[in-house]
Design an enzyme around this catalytic site. Structure first.
Site, PDB file in Angstrom:
ATOM      1  N   SER A 426      32.097  48.485  36.480  1.00 44.63           N
ATOM      2  CA  SER A 426      32.690  48.321  37.804  1.00 44.63           C
ATOM      3  C   SER A 426      31.644  48.148  38.886  1.00 44.63           C
ATOM      4  O   SER A 426      31.980  47.838  40.022  1.00 44.63           O
ATOM      5  CB  SER A 426      33.624  49.483  38.137  1.00 44.63           C
ATOM      6  OG  SER A 426      33.153  50.682  37.630  1.00 44.63           O
ATOM      7  N   HIS A 447      36.825  43.396  34.177  1.00 42.02           N
ATOM      8  CA  HIS A 447      36.957  44.698  34.832  1.00 42.02           C
ATOM      9  C   HIS A 447      38.407  45.148  34.845  1.00 42.02           C
ATOM     10  O   HIS A 447      39.208  44.658  35.636  1.00 42.02           O
ATOM     11  CB  HIS A 447      36.387  44.617  36.262  1.00 42.02           C
ATOM     12  CG  HIS A 447      36.368  45.934  36.960  1.00 42.02           C
ATOM     13  ND1 HIS A 447      36.655  46.067  38.292  1.00 42.02           N
ATOM     14  CD2 HIS A 447      36.113  47.185  36.496  1.00 42.02           C
ATOM     15  CE1 HIS A 447      36.560  47.353  38.618  1.00 42.02           C
ATOM     16  NE2 HIS A 447      36.238  48.041  37.554  1.00 42.02           N
ATOM     17  N   GLU A 459      39.736  41.926  36.728  1.00 45.13           N
ATOM     18  CA  GLU A 459      38.825  41.045  37.461  1.00 45.13           C
ATOM     19  C   GLU A 459      37.908  40.378  36.437  1.00 45.13           C
ATOM     20  O   GLU A 459      37.214  41.066  35.686  1.00 45.13           O
ATOM     21  CB  GLU A 459      37.994  41.850  38.468  1.00 45.13           C
ATOM     22  CG  GLU A 459      38.808  42.284  39.670  1.00 45.13           C
ATOM     23  CD  GLU A 459      38.038  43.212  40.609  1.00 45.13           C
ATOM     24  OE1 GLU A 459      38.212  43.092  41.828  1.00 45.13           O
ATOM     25  OE2 GLU A 459      37.268  44.065  40.122  1.00 45.13           O
ATOM     26  N   ASN A 497      36.808  46.829  44.535  1.00 47.41           N
ATOM     27  CA  ASN A 497      35.961  47.930  44.983  1.00 47.41           C
ATOM     28  C   ASN A 497      35.215  47.581  46.270  1.00 47.41           C
ATOM     29  O   ASN A 497      34.955  48.449  47.090  1.00 47.41           O
ATOM     30  CB  ASN A 497      34.997  48.359  43.886  1.00 47.41           C
ATOM     31  CG  ASN A 497      35.726  49.118  42.789  1.00 47.41           C
ATOM     32  OD1 ASN A 497      36.913  49.435  42.938  1.00 47.41           O
ATOM     33  ND2 ASN A 497      35.042  49.405  41.693  1.00 47.41           N
TER      34      ASN A 497
END
Ligand SMILES: NC(=O)c1ccc[n+]([C@@H]2O[C@H](COP(=O)([O-])OP(=O)(O)OC[C@H]3O[C@@H](n4cnc5c(N)ncnc54)[C@H](O)[C@@H]3O)[C@@H](O)[C@H]2O)c1
Length: 589
Positions: A426, A447, A459, A497
């Protein structure tokens, strides 16, 4: 109805004014709204009717109640018609001088007991209060969009607010069915101060060509459970309002995170204000409509047969993510080999996956036969060489770069030459892992989100060396797993994120500054923005150590001063208060 408040005035019947009028009328108050022209009165009335119609269609409002509520509403262009109101709420555009003029006129007109409220999102309430002869009865009543739906009202008190007026306003907000949260008079209050830098970042992400608008929005919906993505939300808010709000916050705090992204101004200049003008980041069927016009964008176009050669999926690791990914892959019908570092870890993984599938059967989400078939596809091992017949390998070991690099070398050695190697990192650069192999074109980020069995987002991270066929294959596999894939370049935080963690960090800074409690902040974000949980509940789940690491990696990559980790977060990590996993983080468990 709260005591002594019977008639409400609303000034401005645009996006917010129409919603506020509807809320008050539905709660049983008589409402007079004032607009500038007859046409604007008519348009405001039409907006209210349309919104109530949607409520009726969705079964949330009875037709009789709609008729009664509409009977309590009148529109006017004359201020005189407001002169018997007990509370007047203004919802004119976010311009201080305009609001100050309005407060002077209203003050001269209204009875002395009346409360004057502003729906401003970002302007200092005190600067409106001092324009009147009753500054102690001027407050902020900040509703959220759409006002009939969102449960929060931020109740803004100034240094001169009379406690009785605040109490009356609080009771009034509750009588409207809203939860009031008291805030100090500072630009952005709680929710917008946290929300708008996040929205602004999403625009900057789009502007830089990092990801498409659809992918940015889908990432936040499927990765975080938000009711809508940031760009769709900006269209709902209105780009002119958003610009003014960001600009006001920038003027107060002088931090670049609030400086409106240039694209917002460009769209605004073209009169693309969002839903209200039928075009903003998206195009809508008509002005005010929530229905996006067919864009022709249906995600990535995959070549025929993409991913069909993938039969066997190897998973490296035995932690939460590796187990979840192995389960999802087996459920999708792939043969799965999970490689753990010890026999004990391997059998634990097997047991955890079996237990998780068992729960799915209990909940009626899969049959016993499907469970048996899924488990039959899964094998666990401690041998690296057992991965040698896999078509796709997904690495899900600890988030340490050197450790991952070593494992990528090993995977590259054992995997067949056609195999794709994906990392579920991540926060680490995927290119550093690709460079450790002899097949950087076949290395990609995949991800997943925790819990992988539940969260729909993946992702797909493309490095500067990843081949398009690799991305296609991984997309096709993700699709077969029932996931929504988005694609983004190999940059710290990817989409989710990079948007989520600066926001979480800002929440910690707000708490640290003593502006509001963790409970109030969590409530504000849940009720004001429809997030499934507030920032502190989320940080406690993610783990404060993991969060700090992600924030540090974003800060390291972007060097944006606003991304510097909140000292309180660092202190809690040093103290070992890591969240739910240690029984204490921002909350006690
Ligand atoms: N849009 C949001 O999501 C949102 C959420 C919360 C608060 N707010 C705040 O609510 C306020 C209104 O924003 P909006 O998005 O509803 O704007 P809007 O542009 O949709 O509506 C403003 C309305 O005010 C009318 N108006 C202007 N001057 C007037 C006057 N003197 N008398 C009567 N009507 C007048 C305009 O004709 C227009 O219809 C702003 O302070 C904004 O910051 C907006």
């Amino acid at each position: 109805m709260s005591d002594q408040i019977a008639t409400i005035g609303v000034v401005g019947c645009g996006t917010m004014g129409s919603g506020i009028t509807e809320v008050c009328a539905r709660a049983g108050y008589r409402v007079v709204f004032r607009e500038i022209t007859d046409d604007a009165v008519e348009a405001g009335m039409a907006r209210i009717k349309q919104s109530m119609e949607r409520g009726v269609d969705k079964g949330k409002l009875a037709a009789d109640d709609r008729d009664a509520a509409l009977g309590r509403i009148s529109g006017t262009t004359s201020y005189e018609d407001l002169k018997t109101c007990d509370v007047v709420i203004e919802a004119v555009p976010e311009k201080l001088e305009m609001k100050q003029d309005l407060f002077r006129s209203l003050d001269a007109l209204l009875p002395p007991h009346a409360i004057l409220a502003t729906n401003t999102s970002s302007l200092p309430v005190i600067e409106m209060a001092v324009q009147t002869g009753r500054p102690s009865r001027v407050i902020g009543l900040h509703f959220f969009n759409p006002a009939p739906v969102m449960g929060l009202v931020e109740l803004v008190k100034t240094v001169v607010t009379d406690p009785d007026a605040l109490e009356a306003a609080s009771a009034f907000a509750r009588a409207l069915g809203k939860t009031p949260v008291v805030c100090q008079d500072r630009a952005g209050f709680i929710a917008n101060l946290l929300l708008f830098p996040y929205l602004n970042n999403a625009v900057k992400m789009l502007e830089s060509g990092f990801a498409t608008r659809e992918d940015i929005d889908a990432a936040m919906v499927f990765g975080c459970g938000h009711p809508m993505g940031p760009l769709a939300l900006l269209d709902l808010i209105g780009l002119d309002s958003a610009f003014e709000i960001l600009d006001a916050m920038y003027r107060q705090f002088r931090e670049t995170v609030y400086a409106p992204a240039p694209l917002i101004r460009q769209l605004m200049t073209a009169d693309f204000l969002g839903r209200k003008t039928a075009r903003g980041f998206y195009s809508y069927e008509e002005a005010g409509s929530p229905r996006v016009r067919e864009t022709g964008h249906h995600g990535r176009e995959l070549p025929a047969g993409a991913g069909s050669h993938v039969r066997r999926v190897g998973v490296l690791g035995s932690g939460t993510m590796a187990n979840g990914i192995a389960e999802v892959a087996a459920k999708a019908g792939y043969q799965v080999v999970l490689r753990a570092r010890s026999t004990q870890r391997a059998s634990e993984s097997q047991a955890k996956i079996a237990k998780s599938l068992g729960k799915a059967v209990e909940r009626g989400k899969m049959t016993q036969e499907q469970l048996d078939a899924t488990l039959a596809l899964l094998e666990t091992t401690t041998e690296m060489d057992a991965l040698s017949s896999c078509d796709l390998l997904v690495e899900g070991i600890a988030e340490e770069l050197d450790l991952k690099i070593d494992h990528f070398r090993e995977l590259d050695r054992v995997a067949p030459s056609h195999a794709i190697i994906a990392s579920t990192t991540s926060s680490l650069p995927v290119i550093a892992l690709a460079a450790a192999t002899t097949r950087p074109e076949q290395v990609v980020g995949m991800h997943f989100f925790n819990p992988a069995q539940v969260m729909k987002l993946v992702e797909v991270v493309r490095t500067v060396r990843t081949a398009e066929e690799t991305v296609d294959t991984v997309f096709a596999v993700g699709k077969k797993m029932g996931k929504h894939c988005v694609v983004c370049p190999d940059r710290a935080g990817f989409i989710v994120n990079a948007l989520l963690f600066p926001y979480l960090n800002d929440a910690v800074k707000m708490l640290e500054a003593g502006y509001a409690t963790a409970e109030d902040i969590d409530n504000a974000m849940k009720l004001g923005c429809g997030h499934p949980m507030g920032p502190f509940a989320l940080l406690d789940i993610v783990g404060l150590d993991v969060s700090l690491q992600i924030i540090n990696s974003l800060y390291g990559e972007f060097r944006e001063p606003g991304y510097a980790p909140a000292p309180l977060l660092e202190h809690l990590v040093h103290a070992g208060y890591l969240g739910r996993k240690t029984g204490r983080g921002f909350f006690n468990y």
